[in-house]
Write a protein that holds these residues in place. Structure first.
Motif, PDB file in Angstrom:
ATOM      1  N   HIS A  94     -16.782  92.556   3.233  1.00 16.93           N
ATOM      2  CA  HIS A  94     -15.672  93.111   2.469  1.00 16.93           C
ATOM      3  C   HIS A  94     -14.661  93.783   3.395  1.00 16.93           C
ATOM      4  CE1 HIS A  94     -13.629  96.196  -0.064  1.00 16.93           C
ATOM      5  NE2 HIS A  94     -13.687  95.267  -0.991  1.00 16.93           N
ATOM      6  N   ALA A  95     -15.132  94.578   4.365  1.00 12.03           N
ATOM      7  CA  ALA A  95     -14.218  95.272   5.269  1.00 12.03           C
ATOM      8  C   ALA A  95     -13.442  94.289   6.126  1.00 12.03           C
ATOM      9  CB  ALA A  95     -15.008  96.250   6.148  1.00 12.03           C
ATOM     10  N   CYS A  96     -14.125  93.315   6.696  1.00 14.34           N
ATOM     11  CA  CYS A  96     -13.437  92.345   7.554  1.00 14.34           C
ATOM     12  C   CYS A  96     -12.397  91.545   6.774  1.00 14.34           C
ATOM     13  CB  CYS A  96     -14.447  91.401   8.210  1.00 14.34           C
ATOM     14  SG  CYS A  96     -15.443  92.163   9.521  1.00 14.34           S
ATOM     15  N   GLU A  97     -12.725  91.177   5.558  1.00 12.17           N
ATOM     16  CA  GLU A  97     -11.769  90.428   4.746  1.00 12.17           C
ATOM     17  C   GLU A  97     -10.533  91.257   4.423  1.00 12.17           C
ATOM     18  OE1 GLU A  97     -13.972  89.002   1.384  1.00 12.17           O
ATOM     19  OE2 GLU A  97     -14.643  87.186   2.446  1.00 12.17           O
ATOM     20  N   LEU A 103     -14.763  98.621  10.599  1.00 15.06           N
ATOM     21  CA  LEU A 103     -15.678  99.065   9.543  1.00 15.06           C
ATOM     22  C   LEU A 103     -16.620  97.943   9.110  1.00 15.06           C
ATOM     23  CD1 LEU A 103     -13.166 101.096   7.350  1.00 15.06           C
ATOM     24  CD2 LEU A 103     -14.678 101.944   9.154  1.00 15.06           C
ATOM     25  N   CYS A 104     -16.756  96.911   9.926  1.00 16.33           N
ATOM     26  CA  CYS A 104     -17.615  95.779   9.576  1.00 16.33           C
ATOM     27  C   CYS A 104     -18.975  96.248   9.063  1.00 16.33           C
ATOM     28  CB  CYS A 104     -17.800  94.881  10.802  1.00 16.33           C
ATOM     29  SG  CYS A 104     -18.949  93.498  10.521  1.00 16.33           S
ATOM     30  N   ALA A 123     -18.490  99.914  12.191  1.00 15.23           N
ATOM     31  CA  ALA A 123     -18.958  98.733  12.918  1.00 15.23           C
ATOM     32  C   ALA A 123     -19.717  99.136  14.182  1.00 15.23           C
ATOM     33  CB  ALA A 123     -17.769  97.852  13.303  1.00 15.23           C
ATOM     34  N   GLY A 124     -20.436  98.176  14.742  1.00 15.14           N
ATOM     35  CA  GLY A 124     -20.995  98.362  16.060  1.00 15.14           C
ATOM     36  C   GLY A 124     -19.892  98.306  17.108  1.00 15.14           C
ATOM     37  N   GLN A 336     -11.141 104.169  13.843  1.00 18.46           N
ATOM     38  CA  GLN A 336     -11.284 103.358  15.036  1.00 18.46           C
ATOM     39  C   GLN A 336     -10.382 102.136  14.845  1.00 18.46           C
ATOM     40  OE1 GLN A 336     -12.744 103.931  17.803  1.00 18.46           O
ATOM     41  NE2 GLN A 336     -14.539 105.245  17.524  1.00 18.46           N
ATOM     42  N   CYS A 337      -9.763 101.700  15.904  1.00 17.09           N
ATOM     43  CA  CYS A 337      -8.742 100.657  15.759  1.00 17.09           C
ATOM     44  C   CYS A 337      -9.329  99.342  15.253  1.00 17.09           C
ATOM     45  CB  CYS A 337      -8.050 100.425  17.100  1.00 17.09           C
ATOM     46  SG  CYS A 337      -6.711  99.223  16.993  1.00 17.09           S
ATOM     47  N   HIS A 338      -8.624  98.723  14.323  1.00 16.46           N
ATOM     48  CA  HIS A 338      -8.978  97.387  13.834  1.00 16.46           C
ATOM     49  C   HIS A 338      -8.341  96.368  14.781  1.00 16.46           C
ATOM     50  CE1 HIS A 338     -10.239  99.753  10.465  1.00 16.46           C
ATOM     51  NE2 HIS A 338      -8.998 100.072  10.141  1.00 16.46           N
TER      52      HIS A 338
END
Length: 391
Positions: A94-97, A103-104, A123-124, A336-338
């Motif tokens: 959902h986050a990646c989309e 926030l993966c 995310a990692g 954290q930067c996307h």
């Protein structure tokens, strides 16, 4: 292989560690050609990020050559030159989309640790504690890259040097996102706290996005001069003036429209008592942050303005002026930067000559000299602004 490993607070070593190997059919192995020390690495180096462990391989700004691929990675080939974004993202959750790659929901195998500190897990991240996945970082000869069909950006323009594109991995998109989150409009005034690498790129990005004036706050003369020369910024040395009063004076009493914190958890202040208070609480682990820059950004911002937080924070802070945020209708945006969202756009700006990230590099050193490089960068010796390491 050789890699930079943590040996405890303010100590790193260059050690022999096992070579990475493919663990998943979406993995790649990248031979690192250039890597860099980030200001965020210093928070780990100093021991302020929870769950870092001796022997952890540091580094999240790196690029190199693909030398091995899992069977499911079809968009890359062995021999491709790639820049790897620091947040590890699956591309399908959902986050990646939503383009929120940092926030993966699927890339942090230690999400439970992060939830205890942060409430939910981001995310990692490469080389950034076990709370954020325990992944080996890029200050090494080789790196395992998970979800290699999503993250790495292929550099097809052979005329671009490593140094022109390396910072697409983190600090250039981070500075750009700090400005982007502000929603800058023509005529806006933007103030940036911190003239380190992220602050420099936040200054340049605010200009690129249409700010009429950019004001940069720091105490290091050569960094302030860099912001003035390369970013067209007005500059303030917070040790020589009252930042709040000066910003009111420069904006006819209103305050900047947008304030960007590009400093984070180890900020300094010219107010000795406040600095000693936060330093003591941080050393005693009664708080994880020294939020001087953020407090000042909040108090300086005009009514109804935006505070964009790109400096890294690890947990909890004391005496945060939440009453100012609420009563003056401030908007706080952060993250954290996307990186994956911005990489291609910024690569185009580099190719078109709109951005030249190389001006922040002050030192180029072999990987084997990483302990000296960390000390140099931390203490800003020899006018150090950014160190690129070569394995």
């Amino acid at each position: 292989m050789r890699a930079v490993t943590w040996a405890g607070p303010t100590k790193v070593t260059v050690s022999d560690v096992p070579d990475p190997r493919l663990l998943n059919d979406r993995d790649a192995i990248v031979k690192v050609t250039s890597t860099a020390i980030c200001g965020s690495d210093l928070h780990l180096y100093d021991g302020y990020i929870p769950t870092a462990m001796p022997g952890d391989v540091f580094g999240h700004e790196f690029m190199g050559e693909v030398v091995e691929l899992g069977s499911a990675v079809r968009n890359l080939a062995v021999g491709d030159r790639v820049v790897v974004p620091f947040p590890i993202a699956c591309g399908a959750c959902h986050a990646c989309e939503d383009g929120l790659f940092s926030l993966c929901e699927n890339s942090n195998p230690n999400a439970g640790l992060a939830e205890k500190v942060l409430g939910h897990s981001p995310a990692g991240i490469y080389g950034y504690s076990h709370m954020l996945g325990g992944y080996a970082g890029g200050q090494a000869e080789y790196v395992r890259v998970p979800f290699a069909d999503v993250g790495p950006l292929k550099i097809e323009n052979d005329s671009l040097t490593d140094e022109q594109v390396l910072f697409l991995s983190d600090i250039l998109p981070t500075g750009y996102m700090g400005a982007d989150l502000c929603g800058i409009r023509p005529g806006d005034v933007v103030a940036v706290w911190g003239a380190g690498p992220v602050g420099q790129f936040a200054v340049a990005s605010a200009r690129l996005l249409g700010a009429e004036r950019v004001i940069c706050i720091d105490r290091v003369p050569e960094r302030l001069e860099m912001a003035r020369t390369h970013g067209g910024a007005e500059v303030l040395d917070y040790e020589q003036t009252s930042v709040l009063e000066e910003l009111r004076e420069l904006t006819a009493g209103r305050g900047p429209d947008h304030c960007i914190d590009a400093v984070g958890m180890e900020a300094h202040t010219d107010v000795t008592a406040l600095h000693l208070y936060d330093k003591a609480k941080q050393l005693a682990r009664l708080e994880t942050e020294r939020p001087h820059a953020l407090r000042e950004a909040v108090l300086s911002c005009r009514n109804g303005g935006t505070v964009s937080i790109m400096g890294v924070y690890g947990g909890f802070m004391d005496k945060f002026p939440i009453g100012s945020v609420m009563n003056r209708s401030l908007t706080i945006r952060s993250g954290q930067c996307h990186v994956q969202r911005y990489m291609r756009r910024l690569l185009e700006h580099i190719e078109q000559g709109d951005l030249d990230p190389t001006y922040i590099i002050s030192h180029r050193m072999p990987l084997e000299e990483a302990p000296e490089a960390y000390d140099l960068f931390k203490h800003k010796r020899d006018h150090c602004t950014k160190v690129v390491l070569k394995p």
